[in-house]
Design a protein around this motif. Structure first.
Motif, PDB file in Angstrom:
ATOM      1  N   ASP A 142      32.446  20.280  10.770  1.00  0.00           N
ATOM      2  CA  ASP A 142      33.089  20.964  11.896  1.00  0.00           C
ATOM      3  C   ASP A 142      34.355  21.705  11.500  1.00  0.00           C
ATOM      4  O   ASP A 142      34.823  22.565  12.236  1.00  0.00           O
ATOM      5  N   LEU A 143      34.935  21.351  10.344  1.00  0.00           N
ATOM      6  CA  LEU A 143      36.198  21.968   9.923  1.00  0.00           C
ATOM      7  C   LEU A 143      36.065  22.492   8.497  1.00  0.00           C
ATOM      8  O   LEU A 143      35.738  21.738   7.581  1.00  0.00           O
ATOM      9  N   ILE A 144      36.305  23.779   8.332  1.00  0.00           N
ATOM     10  CA  ILE A 144      36.352  24.400   7.007  1.00  0.00           C
ATOM     11  C   ILE A 144      37.783  24.863   6.764  1.00  0.00           C
ATOM     12  O   ILE A 144      38.379  25.554   7.596  1.00  0.00           O
ATOM     13  N   LYS A 145      38.347  24.465   5.615  1.00  0.00           N
ATOM     14  CA  LYS A 145      39.698  24.863   5.248  1.00  0.00           C
ATOM     15  C   LYS A 145      39.606  25.980   4.217  1.00  0.00           C
ATOM     16  O   LYS A 145      38.960  25.818   3.170  1.00  0.00           O
ATOM     17  N   LEU A 146      40.246  27.084   4.506  1.00  0.00           N
ATOM     18  CA  LEU A 146      40.241  28.241   3.610  1.00  0.00           C
ATOM     19  C   LEU A 146      41.640  28.482   3.074  1.00  0.00           C
ATOM     20  O   LEU A 146      42.600  28.557   3.838  1.00  0.00           O
ATOM     21  N   TYR A 147      41.747  28.612   1.749  1.00  0.00           N
ATOM     22  CA  TYR A 147      43.039  28.826   1.102  1.00  0.00           C
ATOM     23  C   TYR A 147      43.109  30.256   0.561  1.00  0.00           C
ATOM     24  O   TYR A 147      42.203  30.709  -0.136  1.00  0.00           O
ATOM     25  N   PHE A 148      44.221  30.938   0.886  1.00  0.00           N
ATOM     26  CA  PHE A 148      44.462  32.292   0.389  1.00  0.00           C
ATOM     27  C   PHE A 148      45.877  32.373  -0.193  1.00  0.00           C
ATOM     28  O   PHE A 148      46.726  31.524   0.080  1.00  0.00           O
ATOM     29  N   MET A 149      46.098  33.432  -0.971  1.00  0.00           N
ATOM     30  CA  MET A 149      47.432  33.743  -1.467  1.00  0.00           C
ATOM     31  C   MET A 149      47.790  35.170  -1.089  1.00  0.00           C
ATOM     32  O   MET A 149      46.919  36.047  -1.035  1.00  0.00           O
ATOM     33  N   ILE A 150      49.068  35.410  -0.846  1.00  0.00           N
ATOM     34  CA  ILE A 150      49.581  36.761  -0.669  1.00  0.00           C
ATOM     35  C   ILE A 150      50.567  37.044  -1.794  1.00  0.00           C
ATOM     36  O   ILE A 150      51.138  36.132  -2.382  1.00  0.00           O
ATOM     37  N   GLY A 151      50.738  38.334  -2.105  1.00  0.00           N
ATOM     38  CA  GLY A 151      51.667  38.717  -3.163  1.00  0.00           C
ATOM     39  C   GLY A 151      51.031  38.784  -4.532  1.00  0.00           C
ATOM     40  O   GLY A 151      51.753  38.913  -5.539  1.00  0.00           O
ATOM     41  N   LEU A 152      49.713  38.702  -4.609  1.00  0.00           N
ATOM     42  CA  LEU A 152      49.036  38.808  -5.898  1.00  0.00           C
ATOM     43  C   LEU A 152      49.238  40.204  -6.485  1.00  0.00           C
ATOM     44  O   LEU A 152      49.418  41.180  -5.745  1.00  0.00           O
ATOM     45  N   PRO A 153      49.214  40.345  -7.804  1.00  0.00           N
ATOM     46  CA  PRO A 153      49.424  41.655  -8.433  1.00  0.00           C
ATOM     47  C   PRO A 153      48.465  42.709  -7.880  1.00  0.00           C
ATOM     48  O   PRO A 153      47.271  42.439  -7.723  1.00  0.00           O
ATOM     49  N   SER A 154      48.983  43.862  -7.554  1.00  0.00           N
ATOM     50  CA  SER A 154      48.275  45.043  -7.036  1.00  0.00           C
ATOM     51  C   SER A 154      47.816  44.881  -5.593  1.00  0.00           C
ATOM     52  O   SER A 154      47.128  45.757  -5.061  1.00  0.00           O
ATOM     53  N   GLU A 155      48.202  43.796  -4.929  1.00  0.00           N
ATOM     54  CA  GLU A 155      47.785  43.596  -3.533  1.00  0.00           C
ATOM     55  C   GLU A 155      48.383  44.664  -2.630  1.00  0.00           C
ATOM     56  O   GLU A 155      49.537  45.059  -2.774  1.00  0.00           O
ATOM     57  N   ASN A 156      47.577  45.171  -1.680  1.00  0.00           N
ATOM     58  CA  ASN A 156      48.055  46.125  -0.685  1.00  0.00           C
ATOM     59  C   ASN A 156      47.655  45.652   0.712  1.00  0.00           C
ATOM     60  O   ASN A 156      47.031  44.601   0.865  1.00  0.00           O
ATOM     61  N   ASP A 157      48.002  46.411   1.718  1.00  0.00           N
ATOM     62  CA  ASP A 157      47.750  45.990   3.093  1.00  0.00           C
ATOM     63  C   ASP A 157      46.261  45.857   3.385  1.00  0.00           C
ATOM     64  O   ASP A 157      45.860  45.048   4.228  1.00  0.00           O
ATOM     65  N   ALA A 158      45.443  46.656   2.719  1.00  0.00           N
ATOM     66  CA  ALA A 158      43.999  46.528   2.921  1.00  0.00           C
ATOM     67  C   ALA A 158      43.508  45.152   2.457  1.00  0.00           C
ATOM     68  O   ALA A 158      42.610  44.562   3.070  1.00  0.00           O
ATOM     69  N   ASP A 159      44.103  44.649   1.397  1.00  0.00           N
ATOM     70  CA  ASP A 159      43.743  43.303   0.928  1.00  0.00           C
ATOM     71  C   ASP A 159      44.204  42.236   1.913  1.00  0.00           C
ATOM     72  O   ASP A 159      43.511  41.230   2.125  1.00  0.00           O
ATOM     73  N   ILE A 160      45.382  42.445   2.510  1.00  0.00           N
ATOM     74  CA  ILE A 160      45.892  41.496   3.503  1.00  0.00           C
ATOM     75  C   ILE A 160      44.977  41.483   4.719  1.00  0.00           C
ATOM     76  O   ILE A 160      44.594  40.418   5.238  1.00  0.00           O
ATOM     77  N   GLU A 161      44.617  42.674   5.188  1.00  0.00           N
ATOM     78  CA  GLU A 161      43.714  42.768   6.336  1.00  0.00           C
ATOM     79  C   GLU A 161      42.338  42.206   6.002  1.00  0.00           C
ATOM     80  O   GLU A 161      41.625  41.707   6.882  1.00  0.00           O
ATOM     81  N   GLY A 162      41.994  42.234   4.712  1.00  0.00           N
ATOM     82  CA  GLY A 162      40.716  41.665   4.286  1.00  0.00           C
ATOM     83  C   GLY A 162      40.651  40.159   4.506  1.00  0.00           C
ATOM     84  O   GLY A 162      39.568  39.603   4.738  1.00  0.00           O
ATOM     85  N   ILE A 163      41.810  39.482   4.426  1.00  0.00           N
ATOM     86  CA  ILE A 163      41.847  38.045   4.717  1.00  0.00           C
ATOM     87  C   ILE A 163      41.430  37.803   6.155  1.00  0.00           C
ATOM     88  O   ILE A 163      40.611  36.913   6.452  1.00  0.00           O
ATOM     89  N   VAL A 164      41.967  38.608   7.068  1.00  0.00           N
ATOM     90  CA  VAL A 164      41.640  38.477   8.492  1.00  0.00           C
ATOM     91  C   VAL A 164      40.159  38.753   8.712  1.00  0.00           C
ATOM     92  O   VAL A 164      39.462  38.009   9.422  1.00  0.00           O
TER      93      VAL A 164
END
Length: 853
Positions: free
Chosen positions: A395-417
């Protein structure tokens, strides 16, 4: 030194500081014994969840002439009591002052624990800097993952172990013991320790500052660098199956066994994946036997199989099936499992355990960025795995992400969503949900990204906000729960993880300002840290923005973790071009430099099981009937006494302690029905904290009859020393519940050994008042405050008898009325005319539980 129980006055969790846990080690110490302690720079419940810490504790104590104890960072309430009584910090097992040990070793896995190390030394009256300590103080050493760059805290330690400790800690101990027996100097000892592979002596290097960074230059001709120590074969030593069983609930309250060490996936952000190479797997036969032995020795009802990448263990399905067959009643948990490796057969085998959440770490929201970090996962892998988990009933899935990775842009951030939205759409019911955790990328030494910049605090907050607002548009917090790591903590972690000795004054200043427990959100004080950096001449923003890409000599360049700089730079270049590198266990060698066949350093695969093991006959390891119709059950009533030490545990902590003991006794407990079954164990009533008892009564139910004749003898072997067996007998199936058969309790009140004269007079007043209450000449009013309202209770009807013995003790009988059994401390306080329960001067003991048949 005898433990002073007055140190527990006003302490929130006394169980952190009590000893005599099951499986804790006690030895006689002589002048020829190496007396040492392992120090964990955080609270007891965290340290007792640390596998490496408990592994070394058991390993060291297997040596006949070594005695290793434990010590943890005390919480503020206990620390204040130590200061008030002018008592230096001491070990858990024997209350030996830390400054009187031969060796004190710190386990350091996180940079934000450094101020706790200083706090512990401060409480122990041990000077911070190695240069200020002589032979009268213990040798201070450290080890753990964060020590691959020890420079910010290097001035504190005499020696630091880089890498695996199983063999090295024994070699270190042998040299320290020989130096002790031979009367050697500290200088001679350090020269000898420097000969051990993996041992770094900070005083043998000089730190050269260069702008906002530094590098170390050697002071010894034949000691230019230190190479990481590698324990080549995990099967060379027995598994640690007898860890001390915590008296209070640990953060990870279960048996843990390491199934493999190292990871060859090559994620470019991951320090552990680089510094623990090569991959070494444990034998599945040894692991299955270890699970059985560990369950029997601890009474734990859950086992966790540990690895950096559990899903890559070559015999995982066979191992899980083997554990299921031998210990079907044991719950099985895995840490974060790589998407794409979970087969249907494996999920079916895991589903037989109590189902909590399942953790997956996509790390990045877009395929482009997952290729940059070499995660080796496609979106299809991630979503297919989530769909399987939901379909199998998680019933519960935990997803781990990081922000600030090299070359990350807003499209990558929105990709998390977007990825989270797609994941939630794979759910099969509204009950199924996601926990989304986001941390800030911290560049770590000895990784391909060690030269990269870390994003600043403002940018961290901006990217967190994008995710937060995006997830709100997808679902309510009940379906997607968003958690984020404090960017200020990540900022400091980044500074210290790549810092040099120039940060040592900052640490000292931060501690002088009161910084400690910096990893705890309720204790972290960013303003104090800002002040510490400013007063030490540094600007936080400039430090976090330091560009390491053109620096040739890094603060940790003299620490050789065996992964070559050439390989790290090649991987960094591939990241910039968004190219991936395959896992070397399933492709060609990529020349990282770790594997050295001549040293037997190579990826080591476990030998497959020749056949699945047979189920054991041990009762606690048998399958228990948890749901559906239950057959006949047997009821037993057991009485025992509880000593003073265990009286400082809460009722629930004592219940957990006893249930684990019953499992170690191999009693086939019956379980309740429902989603979270519990063993059918009940107690006559909950004892208040601080009350010792000479007669406690409990009832338990079993799935099959037990041999009562051997129970008394077996009880002594597996239960804590202060939990003494009295009697046991089988109950009639029609007997009322135990709490309904409790009619009252008898208590003894006496003057304590360290009594002041005040209580001699008060005890007389208690007796006089009690007689008046029993004669109905006086009421016995206790005030209760609930939701701001004061409520008065008259406890007079509960007081049935008072008697004075020839020794001057008072015996009181308190009866149960309408299911209410008043707290004896409240009664004594009311009889003595006190506003609150007495915390000294007298000793109250429960002497009998009045049970009707």
């Amino acid at each position: 030194m005898k433990f002073d129980f007055e140190l527990l006055n006003g302490v929130e969790k006394p169980g952190r500081y009590l000893n005599r846990e099951v499986n804790s080690v006690y030895k006689d110490v002589t002048d020829t014994t190496l007396h040492m302690a392992l120090a964990f720079p955080d609270l007891y419940e965290l340290g007792m969840s640390n596998y490496g810490f408990l592994l070394l504790y058991q390993l060291i104590n297997r040596e006949a002439d070594f005695y290793c104890e434990r010590v943890f960072t005390p919480a503020d309430d206990f620390s204040e009591n130590l200061k008030d009584k002018n008592c230096p910090l001491f070990t858990l097992e024997t209350s030996t002052a830390l400054k009187d040990l031969d060796l004190l070793g710190f386990s350091l896995s996180y940079e934000m624990a450094y101020t706790n190390v200083l706090m512990m030394l401060e409480l122990a009256d041990i000077p911070f800097a190695a240069v200020d300590r002589d032979e009268d103080f213990p040798l201070l050493i450290a080890g753990g993952p964060s020590m691959v760059n020890p420079e910010p805290i290097a001035p504190l330690f005499d020696a630091i172990l880089i890498g695996d400790g199983e063999e090295a800690i024994i070699e270190i101990g042998r040299i320290v013991l020989a130096n002790k027996r031979g009367g050697g100097t500290r200088s001679e000892l350090l020269l000898q320790l420097a000969e051990i592979d993996g041992v770094y002596i900070p005083s043998f290097f000089h730190a050269e500052n260069s702008g906002l960074t530094s590098f170390a230059t050697p002071l010894q001709e034949n000691y230019q660098s230190v190479q990481r120590r590698i324990f080549s074969d995990l099967n060379k030593i027995p598994l640690p199956t007898t860890p001390p069983v915590p008296l209070i609930q640990a953060v990870h309250d279960r048996l843990a066994l390491e199934i493999s060490r190292g990871c060859s996936r090559g994620c470019r952000f991951c320090q552990a994946g680089m510094i623990y190479r090569p991959v070494r797997e444990q034998s599945p036969e040894a692991l299955i036997a270890g699970v059985v032995a560990g369950a029997q020795a601890t009474g734990m009802d859950e086992v966790s199989l540990l690895s950096l990448s559990v899903g890559d263990y070559s015999e995982l399905l066979e191992l899980v099936k083997g554990v299921r067959l031998t210990c079907p009643a044991l719950n099985l948990s895995l840490p974060s499992v790589r998407a794409g490796v979970l087969t249907d057969d494996l999920l079916v085998a895991l589903k037989k355990s109590r189902q909590g959440g399942f953790t997956i770490a996509p790390e990045a929201g877009t395929q482009r960025l997952r290729d940059v970090i070499n995660k080796g996962l496609s979106e299809a892998d991630i979503l297919d795995t989530i769909e399987k988990l939901f379909a199998q009933g998680w019933d519960l899935i935990k997803l781990y992400f990081m922000i600030g990775l090299p070359s990350e842009n807003d499209a990558d951030i929105e990709g998390i969503v977007e990825l989270c939205g797609k994941a939630l759409r794979r759910a099969q019911s509204k009950r199924q949900r996601l926990n989304v955790s986001v941390s800030t990328f911290v560049p770590k030494p000895h990784t391909p990204f060690q030269w990269e910049c870390q994003i600043d605090l403002n940018e961290t907050i901006r990217r967190q906000d994008i995710i937060r607002h995006g997830l709100k548009k997808i679902a309510s917090p009940k379906r997607i729960n968003f958690k984020w790591h404090d960017g200020r903590v990540s900022l400091l972690e980044g500074i210290f993880s790549r810092g040099g000795r120039y940060l040592w004054p900052v640490l000292l200043k931060a501690r002088s300002l009161g910084c400690s427990f910096d990893a705890w959100s309720d204790r972290f004080n960013y303003k104090n840290w800002q002040q510490a950096f400013t007063e030490s001449g540094f600007d936080l923003d400039n430090l976090v923005a330091t560009d390491f890409s053109e620096i040739t000599s890094l603060p940790w360049s003299h620490i050789d973790c065996r992964v070559s700089e050439k390989f790290l730079r090649r991987e960094r270049n591939k990241a910039l071009h968004e190219e991936t590198t395959a896992d070397c266990r399933f492709a060609e060698c990529h020349g990282c430099g770790v594997c050295q066949p001549k040293e037997n350093l190579k990826n080591l695969k476990a030998v497959a099981l020749s056949k699945l093991p047979q189920p054991l006959s041990g009762a606690p390891l048998k399958q228990q009937i948890l749901n559906g119709d239950q057959p006949r059950q047997w009821r037993y009533q057991l009485s025992f006494s509880r000593g003073r030490r265990l009286s400082y545990l809460s009722h629930l902590e004592n219940v957990a302690l006893i249930i684990r003991g019953l499992r170690r006794l191999e009693i086939p407990l019956a379980f309740s029905q429902g989603f979270h079954p519990h063993p059918k164990v009940s107690f006559s009533h909950a004892l208040p904290v601080g009350l010792a008892s000479e007669h406690e009564v409990m009832e338990f139910r079993t799935q099959s009859p037990i041999d009562l004749s051997s129970l008394a003898g077996d009880w002594i072997k597996v239960m804590p020393k202060e939990l003494k067996f009295k009697e046991v007998f089988e109950l009639n199936g029609r007997a009322a519940a135990l709490d309904r058969r409790l009619k009252g309790c008898r208590y003894r009140v006496e003057i304590s050994d360290d009594n002041s004269s005040d209580w001699s007079n008060l005890l007389l007043e208690v007796e006089t008042c009690a007689r008046q209450v029993i004669a109905e000449d006086k009421s016995l009013i206790v005030k209760r405050v609930k939701k701001g309202k004061v409520r008065e209770l008259n406890l007079a009807p509960h007081l049935k008898m008072v008697e004075k013995t020839q020794a001057g003790e008072l015996l009181l009988e308190v009866c149960v009325l309408d299911g209410r059994n008043p707290n004896i401390f409240d009664i004594i306080a009311a009889l003595a005319g006190l506003e609150q329960r007495p915390d000294g001067g007298i000793v109250i003991t429960k002497v009998e539980s009045l049970i009707v048949s």
